[in-house]
Design an enzyme around this catalytic site. Structure first.
Site, PDB file in Angstrom:
ATOM      1  N   ASP A   1      42.528   1.193  32.356  1.00  0.00           N
ATOM      2  CA  ASP A   1      42.725  -0.233  32.470  1.00  0.00           C
ATOM      3  C   ASP A   1      41.727  -0.784  31.647  1.00  0.00           C
ATOM      4  OD1 ASP A   1      41.989  -2.822  33.631  1.00  0.00           O
ATOM      5  OD2 ASP A   1      42.425  -2.373  35.742  1.00  0.00           O
TER       6      ASP A   1
ATOM      7  N   LYS B   1      43.243 -12.389  32.670  1.00  0.00           N
ATOM      8  CA  LYS B   1      41.989 -12.359  32.268  1.00  0.00           C
ATOM      9  C   LYS B   1      41.509 -13.092  30.980  1.00  0.00           C
ATOM     10  CE  LYS B   1      41.404 -10.948  36.646  1.00  0.00           C
ATOM     11  NZ  LYS B   1      41.369  -9.439  36.873  1.00  0.00           N
TER      12      LYS B   1
HETATM   13  C1  LIG Z   1      41.773  -8.619  37.885  1.00  0.00           C
HETATM   14  C2  LIG Z   1      42.136  -7.339  37.546  1.00  0.00           C
HETATM   15  C3  LIG Z   1      43.424  -6.363  37.822  1.00  0.00           C
HETATM   16  C4  LIG Z   1      44.205  -7.130  38.494  1.00  0.00           C
HETATM   17  O1  LIG Z   1      45.017  -8.135  37.751  1.00  0.00           O
HETATM   18  P1  LIG Z   1      45.675  -9.120  38.495  1.00  0.00           P
HETATM   19  O2  LIG Z   1      46.237  -9.962  37.295  1.00  0.00           O
HETATM   20  O3  LIG Z   1      44.747 -10.083  39.340  1.00  0.00           O
HETATM   21  O4  LIG Z   1      46.864  -8.744  39.181  1.00  0.00           O
HETATM   22  C5  LIG Z   1      43.292  -5.154  37.698  1.00  0.00           C
HETATM   23  N1  LIG Z   1      42.140  -4.703  37.084  1.00  0.00           N
HETATM   24  C6  LIG Z   1      41.098  -5.040  36.703  1.00  0.00           C
HETATM   25  C7  LIG Z   1      39.781  -4.397  36.199  1.00  0.00           C
HETATM   26  C8  LIG Z   1      41.010  -6.450  36.945  1.00  0.00           C
HETATM   27  O5  LIG Z   1      39.864  -7.227  36.768  1.00  0.00           O
END
Ligand SMILES: *Cc1c(COP(=O)(O)O)cnc(C)c1O
Length: 372
Positions: free
Chosen positions: A169, A194
């Site tokens: 991630d 993000k």
């Molecule tokens: C926000 C986030 C997610 C999930 O993403 P969404 O677009 O809100 O579904 C997964 N991993 C991390 C580290 C995040 O900050």
């Protein structure tokens, strides 16, 4: 994209995912609003493919490497990965990470869908000790919201030697700080919501992989789980990517400065930012990260209630969840019932945006004092 080889990310973010140039050709791909296509082509149906998704996918691929699939949210992308694992497969994951992923993994474990080993990602040998018999190593680094750093090169190498699939991630670090596929990871996931989209106006996710068979499996997961992005969201995200390197650089600079000032603030303790030379993760992080992101976490010296009051007292920094936009946001993470109990009650996660750093500091300092 091979045509982008050798170009810097600032250039790639601006040039990738454009239509072929010709007289009067469009600079941008259109928002393709089609549920179906005339028979005889490669796509056929609106759940299988879309010109606007493809443009965004090309741009993310050019930044991360491999080939990319865009999903309806970051969590849809995470779910796509886990949905492809056999029932009972062993997954190793961080014991502290994004609350949505943690909840999903706990639910899968409770339902006996997966066997999940939660380990501290900072403890490289503990993760390596868990590898035998595992199908997937899921690494989030830096972690949300604790900002713990995994030794990505060491963990990816060890997992690959044992034949364990590695997914990273990369939401907090982004491709500008680290490129997991280049280190040998199989899959890289981004919450496009993000930094990539960057304007707090869209929810989207992506998976990138250099493995053709893996790509097909994940593409089928999107097709048949139905977790497809909307064309307008894809278009907005691609528009956001054009300025992503500029925004990210400014946010990282602001974050380092604010982390330093917060560290010296009498109403603050345990400031976490991997870019601080005093941070426990700094030495490890700087060995493979190009920059350290723009999320800072810290504890307010007070109660949970007064910490909420701090968050509600700022004028420029908005009291809201999420991160990675041009606008600074902060929140007390434990206000969410699903947040891990290992996160302190008074921990504030600050997503540093692109505002003027002196304006931000004046706002943060006055909010910290307002709750006393
Ligand atoms: C926000 C986030 C997610 C999930 O993403 P969404 O677009 O809100 O579904 C997964 N991993 C991390 C580290 C995040 O900050």
């Amino acid at each position: 994209m091979s045509s982008d080889k050798g170009l810097s990310p600032e250039t790639i973010a601006i040039t990738a995912g454009r239509p072929t140039v010709g007289p009067d050709s469009s600079l941008n791909h259109p928002i393709s609003l089609n549920s179906t296509f005339v028979a005889g082509g490669a796509v056929g149906y609106g759940r299988y493919g879309n010109e606007t998704w493809l443009a965004l996918e090309e741009a993310i691929s050019a930044l991360e490497g491999g080939r990319t699939l865009v999903y309806s949210s970051g969590m849809a992308a995470v779910t796509a990965v886990f949905s492809t694992l056999p029932v009972g497969a062993k997954v190793i994951a961080s014991n502290q990470g994004y609350s949505g992923t943690m909840t999903l993994l706990n639910n899968y474990a409770t339902a006996n869908r997966l066997k999940v080993s939660f380990v501290s990602v900072t403890d490289t040998s503990a993760v390596i000790n868990e590898l035998s018999g595992a199908t997937l190593l899921w690494i989030e680094s830096p972690t949300n919201p604790g900002l713990e750093v995994a030794d990505l090169p060491a963990l990816i190498k060890a997992a690959k030697e044992k034949g364990v699939t590695v997914a990273v991630d990369n939401t907090f670090a982004t491709a500008l700080s680290q490129k997991p596929l280049g280190l040998g990871a199989d899959i890289v996931m981004n919450s496009v919501t993000k930094y990539l989209a960057g304007h707090s106006d869209v929810v989207l996710g992506s998976l990138s992989t250099a493995d053709a068979a893996q790509f097909k499996t994940l593409e089928d997961a999107r097709k048949f789980n139905g977790s497809i992005p909307g064309p307008f969201e894809a278009w907005l995200a691609l528009r956001g990517i054009r300025t992503f390197p500029l925004r990210f650089q400014k946010s990282c600079e602001n974050a380092l400065e604010l982390a330093k000032r917060l560290s010296a603030h009498p109403l603050v303790r345990n400031v976490r930012y991997p870019g601080l030379v005093t941070d426990s993760q700094h030495e490890k992080a700087k060995a493979f990260m190009k920059s350290f992101g723009a999320i800072v976490s810290f504890e307010y010296v007070g109660s949970a209630e007064s910490t909420d009051k701090v968050c509600a007292s700022s004028k420029i920094v908005t009291y809201a969840t999420s991160l990675g936009g041009v606008e600074s946001l902060w929140e007390r993470r434990r206000r969410w019932p699903i947040e891990s109990s290992s996160v302190p009650e008074t921990l504030i996660r600050l997503s540093v945006g692109c505002e003027n750093v002196e304006d931000l500091w004046a706002d943060i300092d006055s909010a910290l004092h307002a709750a006393k």
